[in-house]
Design an enzyme around this catalytic site. Sequence first.
Site, mmCIF file in Angstrom:
data_model
loop_
_atom_site.group_PDB
_atom_site.id
_atom_site.type_symbol
_atom_site.label_atom_id
_atom_site.label_comp_id
_atom_site.label_asym_id
_atom_site.label_seq_id
_atom_site.Cartn_x
_atom_site.Cartn_y
_atom_site.Cartn_z
ATOM 1 N N LYS A 123 19.620 69.428 35.142
ATOM 2 C CA LYS A 123 19.038 69.702 33.818
ATOM 3 C C LYS A 123 19.252 68.524 32.882
ATOM 4 C CE LYS A 123 20.783 73.340 31.413
ATOM 5 N NZ LYS A 123 21.241 72.908 30.080
ATOM 6 N N SER A 124 20.465 68.005 32.833
ATOM 7 C CA SER A 124 20.767 66.900 31.902
ATOM 8 C C SER A 124 19.912 65.674 32.219
ATOM 9 C CB SER A 124 22.239 66.512 32.019
ATOM 10 O OG SER A 124 23.057 67.566 31.594
ATOM 11 N N ARG A 165 24.075 77.681 16.747
ATOM 12 C CA ARG A 165 24.957 76.648 17.326
ATOM 13 C C ARG A 165 25.188 75.493 16.346
ATOM 14 N NH1 ARG A 165 23.319 75.642 23.399
ATOM 15 N NH2 ARG A 165 25.306 74.504 23.321
ATOM 16 N N GLN A 169 26.095 65.532 24.306
ATOM 17 C CA GLN A 169 24.933 65.736 23.426
ATOM 18 C C GLN A 169 25.113 64.959 22.134
ATOM 19 O OE1 GLN A 169 24.291 69.958 23.076
ATOM 20 N NE2 GLN A 169 23.777 70.180 25.238
ATOM 21 N N SER A 207 32.740 62.359 28.323
ATOM 22 C CA SER A 207 31.768 63.410 28.635
ATOM 23 C C SER A 207 30.750 62.803 29.604
ATOM 24 C CB SER A 207 31.082 63.898 27.358
ATOM 25 O OG SER A 207 30.364 62.834 26.765
ATOM 26 N N ASP A 233 30.536 73.327 31.875
ATOM 27 C CA ASP A 233 29.608 74.441 32.123
ATOM 28 C C ASP A 233 30.050 75.306 33.305
ATOM 29 O OD1 ASP A 233 28.044 73.605 30.004
ATOM 30 O OD2 ASP A 233 26.722 72.390 31.250
ATOM 31 N N LYS A 248 28.736 77.545 23.019
ATOM 32 C CA LYS A 248 27.658 77.340 23.998
ATOM 33 C C LYS A 248 26.575 78.406 23.772
ATOM 34 C CE LYS A 248 29.400 73.731 25.987
ATOM 35 N NZ LYS A 248 28.723 72.433 25.828
HETATM 36 C C1 S3P Z 1 24.815 68.547 28.209
HETATM 37 C C2 S3P Z 1 26.067 68.422 27.720
HETATM 38 C C3 S3P Z 1 27.029 69.532 27.612
HETATM 39 C C4 S3P Z 1 26.617 70.726 28.463
HETATM 40 C C5 S3P Z 1 25.162 71.032 28.365
HETATM 41 C C6 S3P Z 1 24.318 69.828 28.743
HETATM 42 C C7 S3P Z 1 23.947 67.339 28.225
HETATM 43 O O1 S3P Z 1 27.102 69.918 26.265
HETATM 44 O O2 S3P Z 1 27.369 71.865 28.109
HETATM 45 O O3 S3P Z 1 24.849 72.101 29.219
HETATM 46 O O4 S3P Z 1 22.911 67.348 28.934
HETATM 47 O O5 S3P Z 1 24.263 66.382 27.529
HETATM 48 P P1 S3P Z 1 28.093 69.129 25.262
HETATM 49 O O6 S3P Z 1 27.749 67.724 25.451
HETATM 50 O O7 S3P Z 1 27.776 69.568 23.877
HETATM 51 O O8 S3P Z 1 29.463 69.536 25.722
#
Ligand code: S3P
Length: 445
Positions: A29-30, A130, A178, A202, A325, A352
């Site tokens: 997904k990311s 959020r 994010q 991250s 996640d 979340k």
């Molecule tokens: C994601 C980052 C994570 C994750 C989300 C997808 C991303 O969130 O929980 O499902 O694609 O950058 P955070 O970066 O806010 O922890």
Amino acid sequence: MTMYNLPVDRMTVSRPPRLRGAVQVPGDKSITHRALLFNAIAAGDATVTGFLDAADTRDTLEAVRALGVKVDEVGDGRLVVHGRGRAGVTEAADVLDCGNSGTTMRLLSGLLAGFPFMSVLSGDASLRRRPMGRIVQPLRTLGARVTARAEGTLPPIVVEGGPLAGGQHIETPVASAQVKSAILLAGLAADGSTQVTEPAHSRDHTERMLGAMGADVVIEGTSVTLTPPEGDLHAIDVHVPGDISTAAAWIVAATLHPDADLVLARVGVSRSRAGIIDVLSAMGADIEMENPAVVGGEPVADLHVRSAGLRGVRIDGVVVPRAIDELPLLALAGALAEGDTVIADAAELRVKESDRVATTAATLRALGAEVEEHDDGLAVAGGAQLRGAPVEAAGDHRLAMLGAVAGLLAEGETTVSGAGAVAVSYPDFWADLARVGASPAAARA
Ligand code: S3P
């Protein structure tokens, strides 16, 4: 199989005698979000192969189209993004609907901060709860004009974009890809370099992809410095690996089921995402990484998972953002391990798609586990004898899958309400459950 593609609301799962087979989990997904967004502002055509076709990534796809960028779906899990550089991106005629997707909203806000027009971003009821101050504040520091409801903290977000000041160093209090990505994407429109430092690493897909597209990206410890290229980013083809966050459901199910042997093909195992493998291995799991390869700059492997007995562990510190996640599934693993499991430093779980400290605790307790909720995590007593029960997805795709996996491991029947939430990241989840030997059924009214 068509019944599984219906918008089912309640699905019943029970423990199959065995779990066997191979699953090709859907695309990451990311990485899919990033492949769409970054190629949309780059110059040239890019083919994205193996993209995740699910509600969250459809929201990004439609937003990109609303901003004037042509994207063709050419079949076989392939998309072609026809980037015409930054000049090809135009003001959207309507609100950009980010649906349930925090990644769409946060990355787009950062990206649009550097475009000379107005954008309004909103989403569903969960997304509108959020926290957005975490991107609004740093974007303002970069000189962007960004406002949001509730004194700049909640969606909708209004971005009045334009050129941004360079030379800024932003320290974010949360380890969030994010937030980091929103800042770096705004930095693409800055005059000079932008640096962001986070408290722990991250996921790093943004850094890898922007670097491959021609931005100068320097990583030192938990700091990233981005200097935009002279002209546009150049488009790149992206081969999207399988998503380890969805593979996690099968990894945990196969580890804890007494007679399981599953192969999850071509899963992305980047260090910044593979915390679940490290944690489960420390608990005693049997996970083999077969056929390792690097595809499009991302490490991938087939994950071969067999049944194993687990020991409880403490999950805290730097591994938390690497498994963020997957923590609800790791809490379930803790309930079935020998000894207790503690998840700490994970207050992010509370913001979340649902409050995952509360919703995970509710799911596990419904099945008979002993769980304590803490501000920043959970304490789970090991050795639970799980009994099937009704559980709620709470509008959260990861909780729907948690309920289903718990149902594969518990005595009796587990009914997941709100089962259709899987459409956000894994529309074929219920079909794949049938493929590995379980027989989920739409629950009777
Ligand atoms: C994601 C980052 C994570 C994750 C989300 C997808 C991303 O969130 O929980 O499902 O694609 O950058 P955070 O970066 O806010 O922890």
